[in-house]
Design an enzyme around this catalytic site. Structure first.
Site, PDB file in Angstrom:
ATOM      1  N   MET A  30       0.947  -1.143  -0.092  1.00 28.68           N
ATOM      2  CA  MET A  30      -0.013   0.025   0.032  1.00 28.68           C
ATOM      3  C   MET A  30       0.734   1.338   0.017  1.00 28.68           C
ATOM      4  O   MET A  30       0.462   2.524   0.273  1.00 28.68           O
ATOM      5  CB  MET A  30      -0.937  -0.110   1.066  1.00 28.68           C
ATOM      6  N   TYR A  32       4.127   3.970   0.793  1.00 24.01           N
ATOM      7  CA  TYR A  32       4.832   4.604   1.805  1.00 24.01           C
ATOM      8  C   TYR A  32       5.804   3.713   2.660  1.00 24.01           C
ATOM      9  O   TYR A  32       5.908   3.403   3.499  1.00 24.01           O
ATOM     10  CB  TYR A  32       3.940   5.081   3.063  1.00 24.01           C
ATOM     11  N   HIS A  37       9.432  -2.959   3.622  1.00 22.17           N
ATOM     12  CA  HIS A  37       8.983  -3.273   2.143  1.00 22.17           C
ATOM     13  C   HIS A  37      10.151  -3.543   1.289  1.00 22.17           C
ATOM     14  O   HIS A  37      10.425  -4.317   0.169  1.00 22.17           O
ATOM     15  CB  HIS A  37       8.319  -1.894   1.649  1.00 22.17           C
ATOM     16  N   GLN A 148       6.431 -10.771   7.552  1.00 18.33           N
ATOM     17  CA  GLN A 148       5.932 -11.604   8.775  1.00 18.33           C
ATOM     18  C   GLN A 148       5.320 -10.716   9.989  1.00 18.33           C
ATOM     19  O   GLN A 148       4.506 -11.280  10.825  1.00 18.33           O
ATOM     20  CB  GLN A 148       7.072 -12.340   9.670  1.00 18.33           C
ATOM     21  N   ASP A 150       2.737  -8.982   9.361  1.00 19.06           N
ATOM     22  CA  ASP A 150       1.500  -9.133   9.072  1.00 19.06           C
ATOM     23  C   ASP A 150       1.216 -10.814   8.995  1.00 19.06           C
ATOM     24  O   ASP A 150       0.797 -11.164   7.779  1.00 19.06           O
ATOM     25  CB  ASP A 150       0.745  -8.469   7.796  1.00 19.06           C
ATOM     26  N   GLN A 153      -2.244 -12.160   8.019  1.00 21.66           N
ATOM     27  CA  GLN A 153      -2.455 -11.801   6.621  1.00 21.66           C
ATOM     28  C   GLN A 153      -1.615 -12.941   5.667  1.00 21.66           C
ATOM     29  O   GLN A 153      -2.276 -13.643   4.861  1.00 21.66           O
ATOM     30  CB  GLN A 153      -1.768 -10.497   6.152  1.00 21.66           C
ATOM     31  N   SER A 185       6.752   0.086  10.439  1.00 23.09           N
ATOM     32  CA  SER A 185       5.289   0.082   9.902  1.00 23.09           C
ATOM     33  C   SER A 185       5.092   1.422   9.277  1.00 23.09           C
ATOM     34  O   SER A 185       5.753   2.311   9.766  1.00 23.09           O
ATOM     35  CB  SER A 185       4.113  -0.226  11.037  1.00 23.09           C
ATOM     36  N   SER A 186       4.300   1.577   8.220  1.00 22.10           N
ATOM     37  CA  SER A 186       3.840   2.701   7.617  1.00 22.10           C
ATOM     38  C   SER A 186       3.222   3.731   8.644  1.00 22.10           C
ATOM     39  O   SER A 186       3.495   4.939   8.833  1.00 22.10           O
ATOM     40  CB  SER A 186       3.116   2.972   6.344  1.00 22.10           C
TER      41      SER A 186
HETATM   42  O1  PAF Z   1      -0.037  -5.508   3.642  1.00 21.07           O
HETATM   43  C1  PAF Z   1      -0.525  -4.882   2.784  1.00 21.07           C
HETATM   44  O2  PAF Z   1       0.288  -3.793   2.587  1.00 21.07           O
HETATM   45  C2  PAF Z   1      -1.890  -4.874   2.218  1.00 21.07           C
HETATM   46  O3  PAF Z   1      -2.464  -5.712   3.054  1.00 21.07           O
HETATM   47  C3  PAF Z   1      -1.929  -5.757   0.956  1.00 21.07           C
HETATM   48  C4  PAF Z   1      -1.279  -6.844   0.885  1.00 21.07           C
HETATM   49  C5  PAF Z   1      -0.873  -4.937  -0.236  1.00 21.07           C
HETATM   50  C6  PAF Z   1      -3.129  -5.893   0.292  1.00 21.07           C
HETATM   51  O4  PAF Z   1      -3.700  -4.604   0.114  1.00 21.07           O
END
Ligand code: PAF
Length: 291
Positions: A30, A32, A37, A148, A150, A153, A185-186
């Site tokens: 997402m 930022y 990332h 990890q 998240d 997720q 984290s952003s």
């Molecule tokens: O982890 C994230 O940034 C978001 O949840 C993702 C996987 C890009 C889905 O929008």
């Protein structure tokens, strides 16, 4: 680095790369960007012939009271950083491109989303699995990289790709932390003054739990209690959950054994932070934390 705003543009890039026999690595984000990332992108770079990254702040995964409108964004900086780590193409669709007016299909993974963030943020994972399915269909990656931090997720997406026979290998990349231990984290940008210091109680309480298990504690309730006490010793921290579940299916346990997930969500002011630790609990009573 190619910058694509439409599905057709990125698909034609992918077709070309695939026709050259390149493996496609995909990092959905997402935006930022922080070092977490960039670690996903670097990992993808190591193992894949072509790396594609997406930036899309997915409204579908935000609750009505959540921070969609003010979620931090800086596309120009993101593009620079992605290019520096060797990303080959970046996909930055508009909301209309992803969700045109008659959009009405959703992907939902049950059970594994009943606990943790799935419980605290109703509808969140339905938004994530829906957008990730769309992105997987568009990019058709061989491998996709998730952090990890998240954990739920990544576990949910793993469940989804198995259940729906989506041919992609999900790669989990360790959490990147600041020097003081705070998971990147952003949303850390929201932390002001004393809040940043207070947030450090989250990684500290994870470390305390790891120590307790190393010292032989095998009762999850006692470990959770110790974590809660450590967190609430800091008045700015408001606990959302502290939970310990078995891996890989996130099920409740009454005894610590094998590999378990200790997961925390807490609010510092209006900022909701999550963090976790995978604890390996060997039979001999020794544990080694795997971050
Ligand atoms: O982890 C994230 O940034 C978001 O949840 C993702 C996987 C890009 C889905 O929008």
């Amino acid at each position: 680095m190619l910058v694509c705003h439409t599905i057709n543009e990125i698909k034609s890039f992918i077709r070309q790369a695939a026709s050259l026999g390149k493996t496609i690595g995909f990092v959905p984000t997402m935006g930022y960007f922080h070092a977490g990332h960039l670690a996903l992108m670097s990992e993808a770079k190591k193992t894949c012939g072509v790396v594609v990254c997406s930036i899309f702040v997915n409204q579908l995964q935000f609750g009505p009271q959540e921070d969609f409108a003010c979620y931090p964004r800086d596309i120009e900086r993101d593009k620079r950083l992605a290019e520096e780590v060797g990303v080959d193409a970046i996909f930055i669709p508009s909301a209309e491109e992803m969700y045109p007016p008659r959009f009405s299909t959703f992907v939902e993974t049950k059970k594994i989303t009943d606990c943790l963030c799935g419980k605290s943020r109703p509808g969140h994972f339905r938004g994530v699995t829906t957008v990730v399915t769309k992105l997987f269909n568009i990019i058709q990656p061989n491998m996709a990289f998730f952090g990890q931090k998240d954990f739920q997720q990544a576990a949910t997406i793993q469940r989804m790709v198995e259940d729906l026979n989506i041919e992609v290998k999900i790669v989990l990349v360790p959490t990147v932390r600041d020097k003081d231990g705070l998971a990147l984290s952003s949303r850390n940008i929201y932390l002001k003054g004393a809040q940043r210091q207070a947030a450090l109680n989250i990684p500290r309480s994870l470390a305390l739990a790891a120590q307790a298990v190393e010292n032989g504690e095998r009762d999850p309730a006692k470990v959770k209690m110790a974590v809660c006490n450590k967190l609430t010793a800091e008045p700015l921290v408001e606990i959302d959950y502290v939970e310990i579940y078995s891996l890989p299916y996130l099920e409740e346990i009454s005894l610590l054994q094998g590999e378990v997930l200790l997961a925390i969500a807490a609010k510092i002011g209006k900022t909701r932070l999550i963090d976790n630790l995978v604890l390996k609990v060997p039979d001999n009573g020794q544990s080694s934390p795997k971050r």
